[in-house]
Design a protein around this motif. Structure first.
Motif, PDB file in Angstrom:
ATOM      1  N   GLN A 172     -10.757  -4.213   5.587  1.00  0.00           N
ATOM      2  CA  GLN A 172     -10.776  -4.770   4.228  1.00  0.00           C
ATOM      3  C   GLN A 172      -9.385  -5.294   3.875  1.00  0.00           C
ATOM      4  O   GLN A 172      -8.451  -4.503   3.748  1.00  0.00           O
ATOM      5  N   PRO A 173      -9.213  -6.609   3.716  1.00  0.00           N
ATOM      6  CA  PRO A 173      -7.908  -7.131   3.284  1.00  0.00           C
ATOM      7  C   PRO A 173      -7.639  -6.846   1.806  1.00  0.00           C
ATOM      8  O   PRO A 173      -8.584  -6.678   1.024  1.00  0.00           O
ATOM      9  N   TYR A 174      -6.356  -6.815   1.455  1.00  0.00           N
ATOM     10  CA  TYR A 174      -5.935  -6.557   0.068  1.00  0.00           C
ATOM     11  C   TYR A 174      -4.662  -7.364  -0.153  1.00  0.00           C
ATOM     12  O   TYR A 174      -3.718  -7.265   0.627  1.00  0.00           O
ATOM     13  N   VAL A 175      -4.641  -8.177  -1.207  1.00  0.00           N
ATOM     14  CA  VAL A 175      -3.476  -9.038  -1.480  1.00  0.00           C
ATOM     15  C   VAL A 175      -2.984  -8.783  -2.897  1.00  0.00           C
ATOM     16  O   VAL A 175      -3.786  -8.785  -3.840  1.00  0.00           O
ATOM     17  N   VAL A 176      -1.686  -8.541  -3.035  1.00  0.00           N
ATOM     18  CA  VAL A 176      -1.105  -8.359  -4.379  1.00  0.00           C
ATOM     19  C   VAL A 176       0.205  -9.147  -4.496  1.00  0.00           C
ATOM     20  O   VAL A 176       0.948  -9.281  -3.523  1.00  0.00           O
ATOM     21  N   PRO A 177       0.481  -9.634  -5.718  1.00  0.00           N
ATOM     22  CA  PRO A 177       1.783 -10.279  -5.925  1.00  0.00           C
ATOM     23  C   PRO A 177       2.894  -9.238  -5.933  1.00  0.00           C
ATOM     24  O   PRO A 177       2.701  -8.129  -6.468  1.00  0.00           O
ATOM     25  N   ILE A 178       4.009  -9.577  -5.335  1.00  0.00           N
ATOM     26  CA  ILE A 178       5.162  -8.668  -5.334  1.00  0.00           C
ATOM     27  C   ILE A 178       6.457  -9.494  -5.431  1.00  0.00           C
ATOM     28  O   ILE A 178       6.469 -10.682  -5.124  1.00  0.00           O
ATOM     29  N   HIS A 179       7.508  -8.835  -5.828  1.00  0.00           N
ATOM     30  CA  HIS A 179       8.833  -9.423  -5.716  1.00  0.00           C
ATOM     31  C   HIS A 179       9.486  -8.895  -4.454  1.00  0.00           C
ATOM     32  O   HIS A 179       9.278  -7.742  -4.086  1.00  0.00           O
ATOM     33  N   PHE A 180      10.278  -9.738  -3.834  1.00  0.00           N
ATOM     34  CA  PHE A 180      10.977  -9.275  -2.627  1.00  0.00           C
ATOM     35  C   PHE A 180      12.358  -9.896  -2.589  1.00  0.00           C
ATOM     36  O   PHE A 180      12.653 -10.882  -3.290  1.00  0.00           O
ATOM     37  N   ALA A 181      13.209  -9.309  -1.754  1.00  0.00           N
ATOM     38  CA  ALA A 181      14.527  -9.894  -1.480  1.00  0.00           C
ATOM     39  C   ALA A 181      14.686  -9.929   0.031  1.00  0.00           C
ATOM     40  O   ALA A 181      14.431  -8.924   0.711  1.00  0.00           O
ATOM     41  N   TYR A 182      15.084 -11.079   0.534  1.00  0.00           N
ATOM     42  CA  TYR A 182      15.240 -11.252   1.983  1.00  0.00           C
ATOM     43  C   TYR A 182      16.688 -11.008   2.377  1.00  0.00           C
ATOM     44  O   TYR A 182      17.607 -11.515   1.738  1.00  0.00           O
ATOM     45  N   ASP A 183      16.869 -10.231   3.419  1.00  0.00           N
ATOM     46  CA  ASP A 183      18.220 -10.034   3.940  1.00  0.00           C
ATOM     47  C   ASP A 183      18.156  -9.485   5.366  1.00  0.00           C
ATOM     48  O   ASP A 183      17.435  -8.515   5.625  1.00  0.00           O
ATOM     49  N   GLY A 184      18.885 -10.106   6.234  1.00  0.00           N
ATOM     50  CA  GLY A 184      19.062  -9.601   7.599  1.00  0.00           C
ATOM     51  C   GLY A 184      17.790  -9.255   8.348  1.00  0.00           C
ATOM     52  O   GLY A 184      17.723  -8.207   8.982  1.00  0.00           O
ATOM     53  N   GLY A 185      16.807 -10.113   8.275  1.00  0.00           N
ATOM     54  CA  GLY A 185      15.579  -9.884   9.043  1.00  0.00           C
ATOM     55  C   GLY A 185      14.565  -8.975   8.364  1.00  0.00           C
ATOM     56  O   GLY A 185      13.560  -8.591   8.979  1.00  0.00           O
ATOM     57  N   TYR A 186      14.819  -8.627   7.102  1.00  0.00           N
ATOM     58  CA  TYR A 186      13.895  -7.767   6.354  1.00  0.00           C
ATOM     59  C   TYR A 186      13.566  -8.380   4.998  1.00  0.00           C
ATOM     60  O   TYR A 186      14.401  -9.082   4.402  1.00  0.00           O
ATOM     61  N   LEU A 187      12.382  -8.053   4.494  1.00  0.00           N
ATOM     62  CA  LEU A 187      12.069  -8.288   3.080  1.00  0.00           C
ATOM     63  C   LEU A 187      12.090  -6.914   2.415  1.00  0.00           C
ATOM     64  O   LEU A 187      11.432  -5.985   2.882  1.00  0.00           O
ATOM     65  N   TYR A 188      12.839  -6.795   1.327  1.00  0.00           N
ATOM     66  CA  TYR A 188      12.930  -5.525   0.595  1.00  0.00           C
ATOM     67  C   TYR A 188      12.067  -5.587  -0.660  1.00  0.00           C
ATOM     68  O   TYR A 188      12.041  -6.615  -1.351  1.00  0.00           O
TER      69      TYR A 188
END
Ligand SMILES: Cc1cc2nc3c(=O)[nH]c(=O)nc-3n(C[C@H](O)[C@H](O)[C@H](O)COP(=O)(O)OP(=O)(O)OC[C@H]3O[C@@H](n4cnc5c(N)ncnc54)[C@H](O)[C@@H]3O)c2cc1C
Length: 153
Positions: A30-46
């Protein structure tokens, strides 16, 4: 009308100044999609997160996907999709990483951090314990759409 693939460096540039995305996870087909805020840095999304369904599902299945886009108008848009691995940042061993994530996110999604604080205060709900997680990026792709005819009117 042109749809062009974006190079990895262009995708990274989009992620660097984007802050809103859609997080996709899945559990038992079962897929699940939600809006989120993220910050990209050094190969990661936080991400700074409530601990509800998405966290429960990502703990069970850490394979996730994030999509973000920028649309100037209908004739000009870019979209980036990231595939990666959910990693939680708990405990003292991740204190520095959480601080780092917090300072990155504070610049981009201040309203979300405040809204989360208000929700906790208002509901007084012990289940909504915020946490930090990151997504280790395994692959990404980007598309740029331009419709010169539309642009010229
Ligand atoms: C612009 C924007 C930015 C956001 N940024 C963040 C962020 O950075 N971090 C974060 O944790 N959350 C963020 N949210 C909220 C996020 O989208 C989720 O609503 C929230 O995190 C709760 O998700 P959950 O899986 O823990 O759901 P739960 O609280 O466990 O909710 C359970 C059920 O509620 C429903 N539900 C949950 N969320 C939504 C939704 N967004 N829309 C419709 N139905 C929903 C689903 O049916 C789900 O099964 C943001 C929301 C918006 C609109």
């Amino acid at each position: 009308m042109e749809v062009n693939e974006m190079a990895a460096e262009e995708c990274k540039a989009v992620l660097e100044h984007a802050s809103l995305g859609r997080l996709g996870c899945s559990y038992e087909n079962q897929p699940y999609v939600v809006p989120i805020h993220f910050a990209y840095d050094g190969g990661y999304l936080y991400v700074f997160s409530t601990s509800g369904q998405k966290v429960k599902w990502m703990r069970a299945n850490p394979k996730v996907c994030v999509q973000t886009d920028e649309a100037q108008n209908q004739s000009e848009w870019i979209s980036v999709i990231v595939n990666g691995q959910y990693e939680e940042l708990p405990g003292p061993q991740y204190t520095a990483e959480r601080k780092h994530a917090s300072s990155l996110l504070a610049k981009r999604s201040h309203w979300w951090l405040s809204a989360l604080g208000e929700r906790q205060m208002r509901v007084g709900d012990k289940l909504i314990e915020p946490l930090f997680f990151r997504i280790r990026i395994h692959s990404m792709s980007g598309l740029r759409f331009t419709d010169e005819k539309e642009r010229r009117g």
